[in-house]
Design an enzyme around this catalytic site. Sequence first.
Site, mmCIF file in Angstrom:
data_model
loop_
_atom_site.group_PDB
_atom_site.id
_atom_site.type_symbol
_atom_site.label_atom_id
_atom_site.label_comp_id
_atom_site.label_asym_id
_atom_site.label_seq_id
_atom_site.Cartn_x
_atom_site.Cartn_y
_atom_site.Cartn_z
ATOM 1 N N SER A 60 0.874 -1.178 0.000
ATOM 2 C CA SER A 60 0.000 0.000 0.000
ATOM 3 C C SER A 60 0.909 1.226 0.000
ATOM 4 O O SER A 60 1.506 1.566 1.021
ATOM 5 C CB SER A 60 -0.901 0.010 1.235
ATOM 6 O OG SER A 60 -1.750 -1.110 1.235
ATOM 7 N N LYS A 70 -6.555 1.418 -3.479
ATOM 8 C CA LYS A 70 -6.259 0.894 -2.140
ATOM 9 C C LYS A 70 -6.502 1.956 -1.076
ATOM 10 O O LYS A 70 -7.017 1.658 0.009
ATOM 11 C CB LYS A 70 -4.816 0.393 -2.075
ATOM 12 C CG LYS A 70 -4.414 -0.170 -0.692
ATOM 13 C CD LYS A 70 -5.311 -1.332 -0.254
ATOM 14 C CE LYS A 70 -5.052 -1.781 1.177
ATOM 15 N NZ LYS A 70 -3.824 -2.521 1.357
ATOM 16 N N LYS A 130 -1.005 5.292 8.055
ATOM 17 C CA LYS A 130 -0.259 5.689 6.851
ATOM 18 C C LYS A 130 -1.173 5.790 5.645
ATOM 19 O O LYS A 130 -1.151 6.777 4.896
ATOM 20 C CB LYS A 130 0.864 4.680 6.615
ATOM 21 C CG LYS A 130 1.678 4.884 5.343
ATOM 22 C CD LYS A 130 1.299 3.842 4.270
ATOM 23 C CE LYS A 130 1.608 2.418 4.707
ATOM 24 N NZ LYS A 130 1.321 1.414 3.638
#
Length: 372
Positions: free
Chosen positions: A110, A184, A252
């Site tokens: 990711s 994503k 994140k």
Amino acid sequence: MGRKYPNPITTSTTRIGWIGIGVMGGAMASRLISAGYTLTFYARNPSHPNSLSLQSLGAKLANSPSHLANSSDVVFTMLGHPSDVKSIYLDKNGVVSSLNPNTVTVDTTSSHPDLAKEISVAARAKSAWSIDAPVSGGDIGARDGKLAIFAAGEAAVVEWLQPLFEIMGKATYLGPAGCGQSCKIANQITIGANLIGLSEGLVFAKRSGIDLEQFLDAIKNGAAGTKALELFGKRMINKDFRPGGYAEYQVKDLGMGVNFVEGDDDEVVVLPGASLVKQIFTGMVANGDGKLGGQGVISVIDRINGSPSKAPLEAASTCPDVYGKGAYPGYAGDLLVGSTTGASFNAHGDNGRKYLLPALYDPSTLSCSTLV
């Protein structure tokens, strides 16, 4: 010599390289080996249990990312952060430096859409190809080959990779380089909100005296039934917070969405819900739980509702609440009100009073001053 794109992928001739053998990467690589592919991997820690496990299955250990890239037809990566991806791919002795023509790289990390585009350009300069294909489904999906794979880049190359993707899950083609990573991020915004909603539903049901197993069974076939409930509901009930993906990675990923800017016109995507979800997951990380799975976010909701897993902070327990709602009990890692925040929501403290709790504070620095 191997068989590179566009020659058909076969178990007998296609050489697979793999970098990143954590919870997800290790399981995904194992499935390719079990399917009969020859796999070489690079590990920063060759004595890691997953390294030894892969070697026991017949995988070979490479001594550097560049050596692995030079001897592979397809190179997969599953890393932690965009900074790791940039280093592994674009450093002087990284993957791109040693790519042979028509080699294909597949980054399942990711990461950031702009970095995916940068790697794609660098790969094409070497007459190679790069696909960004982050995944969703956690450790169970990786183990069982049921991952959702968000693939982007050259459409023909993604189609060529299907025999490998099918071993790991189901790939959906989403467009040119970077679109997989954008998908994503959108996925993480969605699952983050799902996990918060599931956490709050469970906490409310418990406070209402409802059996939690019955609660999950009752809602699973209605509109509230989700993959998050299927994968994580019982784990939350049993306090099983073993990671499929770390909570710190959720922070994140959400950060990349909340701070996303598209193109030269600085068109910022405003995501108030994702911003709040990011705050709550950041609170989990501040509690020291960043290496737990995202389902552990229920621990933050528990703390807000007076069911802490850590001892109260004495300094906070006697602080007056300037909003006139009584003294806040002050548990480590709680979300506390801040004078500069614009949003607010209600939560119950240990003593049953309500508090405004939108902002995050480091428990180690919590004091009366942070409450005002």
